[in-house]
Design a protein around this motif. Structure first.
Motif, PDB file in Angstrom:
ATOM      1  N   SER A   1      26.607  75.065  16.252  1.00  0.00           N
ATOM      2  CA  SER A   1      27.593  76.023  15.776  1.00  0.00           C
ATOM      3  C   SER A   1      28.961  75.367  15.849  1.00  0.00           C
ATOM      4  O   SER A   1      29.165  74.405  16.601  1.00  0.00           O
ATOM      5  CB  SER A   1      27.580  77.287  16.642  1.00  0.00           C
TER       6      SER A   1
ATOM      7  N   LYS B   1      24.746  74.947  11.832  1.00  0.00           N
ATOM      8  CA  LYS B   1      23.650  75.891  11.618  1.00  0.00           C
ATOM      9  C   LYS B   1      23.859  76.732  10.368  1.00  0.00           C
ATOM     10  O   LYS B   1      22.887  77.201   9.776  1.00  0.00           O
ATOM     11  CB  LYS B   1      23.501  76.800  12.840  1.00  0.00           C
ATOM     12  N   ASP B   2      25.122  76.946  10.006  1.00  0.00           N
ATOM     13  CA  ASP B   2      25.363  77.761   8.811  1.00  0.00           C
ATOM     14  C   ASP B   2      25.529  76.916   7.554  1.00  0.00           C
ATOM     15  O   ASP B   2      25.958  77.410   6.514  1.00  0.00           O
ATOM     16  CB  ASP B   2      26.571  78.681   9.006  1.00  0.00           C
TER      17      ASP B   2
END
Length: 219
Positions: free
Chosen positions: A91, A112-113
């Motif tokens: 993150s 993660k995104d």
């Protein structure tokens, strides 16, 4: 078996399923296994090595997990299986943990995104011995990174050229082609750069090059 073999490590099953569903559909990639924490990942690779099964080329590693976290697992895996590349799943706010994972031998990181295509790009880069940096995280990590005592002054002009090419994500083969040297010589230069700067990975070298202004941060 051809292609890039992967192991996915994350304590959230839904994350593993989502990443696996995408990467399984990417030509040239195959998921060999998954683990719910760092200890399970270390044991999985140890079993594969003991039974002669192929080790993964890349391990996608979460950082915050129960029992054994991603930093400790990265250190154990890279120590026991030097050919295996670890890419950290992170993150944005985990810069300190990412820094520790890079020091433990991780080859790179991906947010993660990030969209699935970027995850695949990061996996391919790691498997090819290249560096894939998220621009925002790279700037954050570079600011935190302590410069080695000798700094870039410890490097020869050729080694500084090599460091700049590493920071731009080039593999040893690409460095060799650009500098008109053999791939073996390029590999030796990269090894000398890491040794002189007391760094554990190409990713750390790239971040130092950004911190020292040798190359700009990725776009």
């Amino acid at each position: 078996m051809s292609g890039i073999g992967l192991v996915l490590v994350d304590d959230h099953a839904v994350v593993r399923r989502g990443v696996q569903a995408y990467l399984t559909a990417v030509p040239g990639m195959r998921v060999l296994g998954e683990a719910a924490d760092g200890q399970e990942a270390v044991e999985l690779l140890a079993r594969r090595a003991a039974t002669g099964e192929p080790l993964p080329d890349v391990v996608l590693m979460d950082l915050q997990m129960p029992r054994v976290d991603g930093v400790a697992a990265t250190a154990a895996i890279t120590r026991a299986h030097p050919s295996v590349r670890v890419v950290v799943l992170t993150s944005f706010g985990e810069a300190e943990r990412v820094h520790a994972a890079l020091a433990a031998g991780a080859a790179g990181y991906v947010l993660k995104d990030a969209d699935p295509a970027e995850v695949a790009t990061a996996v391919r880069a790691a498997a090819a011995g290249e560096v894939h940096l998220d621009a925002a995280v790279a700037r954050q990590l570079a600011r935190r990174m302590a410069a080695p005592r000798a700094g870039l002054s410890a490097l020869t002009d050729r080694e500084r050229e090599v460091l700049a090419l590493v920071a731009r994500g080039h593999s040893n083969r690409e460095i060799a082609d650009r500098l008109a040297i053999s791939e073996r010589t390029a590999r030796t230069h990269v090894s000398n750069v890491l040794g002189k700067l007391q760094l554990a990975s190409r990713t750390q070298a790239a971040l130092l090059a950004i911190k020292e202004g040798l190359v700009p941060p990725p776009g």
